[in-house]
Design a protein around this motif. Structure first.
Motif, PDB file in Angstrom:
ATOM      1  N   LEU A  84      53.572 -35.482  68.742  1.00 31.08           N
ATOM      2  CA  LEU A  84      53.995 -34.538  68.704  1.00 31.08           C
ATOM      3  C   LEU A  84      55.390 -34.227  68.163  1.00 31.08           C
ATOM      4  N   PHE A  85      56.187 -34.864  68.341  1.00 32.91           N
ATOM      5  CA  PHE A  85      57.668 -34.634  67.832  1.00 32.91           C
ATOM      6  C   PHE A  85      57.822 -34.993  66.383  1.00 32.91           C
ATOM      7  N   VAL A  86      56.846 -35.907  66.162  1.00 28.19           N
ATOM      8  CA  VAL A  86      56.733 -36.228  64.593  1.00 28.19           C
ATOM      9  C   VAL A  86      56.153 -34.955  63.821  1.00 28.19           C
ATOM     10  N   GLU A 115      57.429 -46.096  69.367  1.00 32.79           N
ATOM     11  CA  GLU A 115      56.778 -46.984  70.230  1.00 32.79           C
ATOM     12  C   GLU A 115      57.357 -48.532  70.084  1.00 32.79           C
ATOM     13  N   SER A 116      58.690 -48.476  70.402  1.00 32.80           N
ATOM     14  CA  SER A 116      59.446 -49.730  69.935  1.00 32.80           C
ATOM     15  C   SER A 116      60.390 -49.980  71.214  1.00 32.80           C
ATOM     16  N   ASP A 117      61.031 -51.032  71.321  1.00 31.03           N
ATOM     17  CA  ASP A 117      61.837 -51.443  72.471  1.00 31.03           C
ATOM     18  C   ASP A 117      62.978 -51.039  72.294  1.00 31.03           C
ATOM     19  N   GLU A 118      63.415 -50.333  70.971  1.00 30.63           N
ATOM     20  CA  GLU A 118      64.870 -50.024  70.746  1.00 30.63           C
ATOM     21  C   GLU A 118      65.223 -48.899  71.802  1.00 30.63           C
ATOM     22  N   SER A 119      66.754 -49.055  71.965  1.00 28.63           N
ATOM     23  CA  SER A 119      67.348 -47.865  73.073  1.00 28.63           C
ATOM     24  C   SER A 119      67.154 -46.774  72.731  1.00 28.63           C
ATOM     25  N   LEU A 120      66.799 -46.393  71.402  1.00 28.70           N
ATOM     26  CA  LEU A 120      66.797 -44.921  70.960  1.00 28.70           C
ATOM     27  C   LEU A 120      65.413 -44.756  70.466  1.00 28.70           C
ATOM     28  N   SER A 121      64.744 -43.460  71.107  1.00 36.09           N
ATOM     29  CA  SER A 121      63.343 -43.232  70.786  1.00 36.09           C
ATOM     30  C   SER A 121      63.054 -42.124  69.924  1.00 36.09           C
ATOM     31  N   ILE A 122      61.878 -41.898  69.581  1.00 39.75           N
ATOM     32  CA  ILE A 122      61.710 -40.706  68.791  1.00 39.75           C
ATOM     33  C   ILE A 122      61.933 -39.372  69.573  1.00 39.75           C
ATOM     34  N   GLU A 123      61.746 -39.365  70.594  1.00 37.23           N
ATOM     35  CA  GLU A 123      62.135 -38.448  71.805  1.00 37.23           C
ATOM     36  C   GLU A 123      63.627 -38.228  71.518  1.00 37.23           C
ATOM     37  N   ASP A 124      64.470 -39.143  71.859  1.00 39.66           N
ATOM     38  CA  ASP A 124      65.901 -38.948  71.588  1.00 39.66           C
ATOM     39  C   ASP A 124      66.389 -38.522  70.429  1.00 39.66           C
ATOM     40  N   ILE A 125      65.634 -38.926  69.330  1.00 40.45           N
ATOM     41  CA  ILE A 125      66.246 -38.383  67.920  1.00 40.45           C
ATOM     42  C   ILE A 125      65.780 -37.057  67.736  1.00 40.45           C
ATOM     43  N   TYR A 126      64.576 -36.700  68.247  1.00 37.48           N
ATOM     44  CA  TYR A 126      64.066 -35.236  68.227  1.00 37.48           C
ATOM     45  C   TYR A 126      65.187 -34.284  69.133  1.00 37.48           C
ATOM     46  N   ALA A 127      65.578 -34.844  70.264  1.00 43.76           N
ATOM     47  CA  ALA A 127      66.568 -34.110  71.178  1.00 43.76           C
ATOM     48  C   ALA A 127      67.883 -33.705  70.299  1.00 43.76           C
ATOM     49  N   VAL A 129      68.437 -33.888  67.246  1.00 40.95           N
ATOM     50  CA  VAL A 129      68.156 -32.944  66.037  1.00 40.95           C
ATOM     51  C   VAL A 129      68.073 -31.486  66.510  1.00 40.95           C
ATOM     52  N   HIS A 130      67.270 -31.394  67.623  1.00 43.10           N
ATOM     53  CA  HIS A 130      67.207 -29.818  68.241  1.00 43.10           C
ATOM     54  C   HIS A 130      68.566 -29.429  68.694  1.00 43.10           C
ATOM     55  N   LEU A 132      71.515 -30.264  67.361  1.00 41.32           N
ATOM     56  CA  LEU A 132      72.295 -29.948  66.373  1.00 41.32           C
ATOM     57  C   LEU A 132      71.658 -28.481  65.642  1.00 41.32           C
ATOM     58  N   GLY A 133      70.390 -28.377  65.420  1.00 36.68           N
ATOM     59  CA  GLY A 133      69.960 -27.277  64.966  1.00 36.68           C
ATOM     60  C   GLY A 133      70.276 -25.972  65.747  1.00 36.68           C
ATOM     61  N   SER A 134      70.224 -25.969  67.173  1.00 36.49           N
ATOM     62  CA  SER A 134      70.607 -24.950  67.877  1.00 36.49           C
ATOM     63  C   SER A 134      71.994 -24.474  67.670  1.00 36.49           C
ATOM     64  N   GLU A 135      72.877 -25.443  67.573  1.00 35.55           N
ATOM     65  CA  GLU A 135      74.496 -25.400  67.527  1.00 35.55           C
ATOM     66  C   GLU A 135      74.715 -24.757  66.097  1.00 35.55           C
ATOM     67  N   HIS A 136      73.659 -24.781  65.204  1.00 36.54           N
ATOM     68  CA  HIS A 136      73.774 -24.590  63.802  1.00 36.54           C
ATOM     69  C   HIS A 136      73.564 -23.210  63.339  1.00 36.54           C
ATOM     70  N   ILE A 137      72.626 -22.680  64.278  1.00 33.51           N
ATOM     71  CA  ILE A 137      72.068 -21.192  64.160  1.00 33.51           C
ATOM     72  C   ILE A 137      72.971 -20.247  63.876  1.00 33.51           C
ATOM     73  N   SER A 138      74.401 -20.145  64.580  1.00 33.96           N
ATOM     74  CA  SER A 138      75.135 -19.112  64.463  1.00 33.96           C
ATOM     75  C   SER A 138      75.889 -19.258  63.129  1.00 33.96           C
ATOM     76  N   ASP A 139      76.095 -20.431  62.604  1.00 32.48           N
ATOM     77  CA  ASP A 139      76.683 -20.808  61.261  1.00 32.48           C
ATOM     78  C   ASP A 139      75.787 -20.325  60.117  1.00 32.48           C
ATOM     79  N   ILE A 140      74.322 -20.434  60.397  1.00 28.18           N
ATOM     80  CA  ILE A 140      73.402 -19.927  59.330  1.00 28.18           C
ATOM     81  C   ILE A 140      73.483 -18.404  59.314  1.00 28.18           C
TER      82      ILE A 140
END
Length: 202
Positions: A84-86, A115-127, A129-130, A132-140
Motif C-alpha cells: 500500500l505504501f508503494v 521485507e528486509s531485516d534493515e533497521s529502516l522499513s518502507i513504512e518508516d521511509i513513507y512516514a 516522506v509524509h 516532509l511533504g506536510s511541512e512543505h505545503i505552506s512553502d508551496i
C-alpha cells in the motif's frame, strides 16, 4: 486579476491542506485482497480526484504495476502494508512520469528495504516522506500565491476588457513553467540513478 480570481485561488490553497493524504497510521495492519486495496485507496484519496467518476486505483492498474515490476507480487493474493505504501508513491508519481521512470525511482528503495531485516522499513521511509511533504505545503502555497500576485501585476499598460483573462492565462503559464522546471530537475536526477546490476535502461 479581479477579486473573484483571488478568492478562488485562496480557496484552492486552503483545499491543499484538506486533501486526503494517507497518513502512515491509516494503513491497516492486516493484509488485504485486491478489492479491499482499491476500496481503501479510493476512499482515502477521493478528494484528490478532478472529476467525480475518476478512479484512484483499479485492478487493471495494480496488475499493470506488478507486470512492470513496480510492485512486488501479492502473497496468496493478498497485499501487505508495504504494498500500500508503494502504491501511494506510484499514485503521486504517475501523473508526471512513465512507469519506467517510476521503477527507476522506487527500485533502489524497495529492493533494499521491502521485507528486509534493515533497521529502516518502507513504512518508516513513507512516514518520513509524509512528514516532509506536510511541512512543505505552506512553502508551496506561498510560492503559488507569489506567482498569482506576479500575474496580477502584469500587463499594467493594457486596459482592454480581456485583461483579467490574460492575467489568468499568465498565472497558469507561470505555474506550468514551475512544473516544467521541477520536472526537468527530477528527470536529470532519475537519469543519474545507477542501473541495477541485473538490468539495462532502454
Amino acid at each position: 486579476m479581479n477579486n473573484n480570481n483571488q478568492e478562488f485561488v485562496n480557496t484552492l490553497l486552503k483545499r491543499l491542506v484538506k486533501l486526503n493524504y494517507i497518513k502512515p497510521g491509516d494503513v491497516p495492519n492486516i493484509d488485504l485482497y485486491m478489492d479491499q486495496v482499491t476500496s481503501f485507496m479510493n476512499d482515502h484519496l477521493q478528494n484528490s480526484r478532478r472529476f467525480e467518476d475518476d478512479k484512484i486505483l483499479t485492478k487493471t492498474m495494480i496488475n499493470n504495476y506488478a507486470k512492470n515490476k513496480l510492485l512486488p507480487p501479492p502473497i496468496k493474493k493478498r497485499y501487505s502494508k508495504e504494498h500500500l505504501f508503494v502504491l501511494v508513491f506510484i499514485y503521486y508519481m504517475k501523473g508526471f512520469f512513465s512507469l519506467s521512470d517510476i521503477q527507476t525511482i522506487l527500485k533502489p528503495v524497495t529492493d533494499r528495504f521491502a521485507e528486509s531485516d534493515e533497521s529502516l522499513s518502507i513504512e518508516d521511509i513513507y512516514a518520513e516522506v509524509h512528514r516532509l511533504g506536510s511541512e512543505h505545503i505552506s512553502d508551496i502555497s506561498r510560492d503559488i500565491m507569489n506567482s498569482f500576485h506576479t500575474a496580477a501585476n502584469s500587463l499594467e499598460g493594457y486596459d482592454g476588457e480581456d485583461r483579467d483573462t490574460l492575467q489568468l492565462f499568465n498565472f497558469i503559464c507561470l505555474l506550468c513553467f514551475d512544473i516544467y522546471l521541477r520536472k526537468q530537475v527530477i528527470e536529470r536526477l532519475i537519469d543519474s540513478i545507477p542501473d541495477p546490476p541485473d538490468s539495462k535502461k532502454k
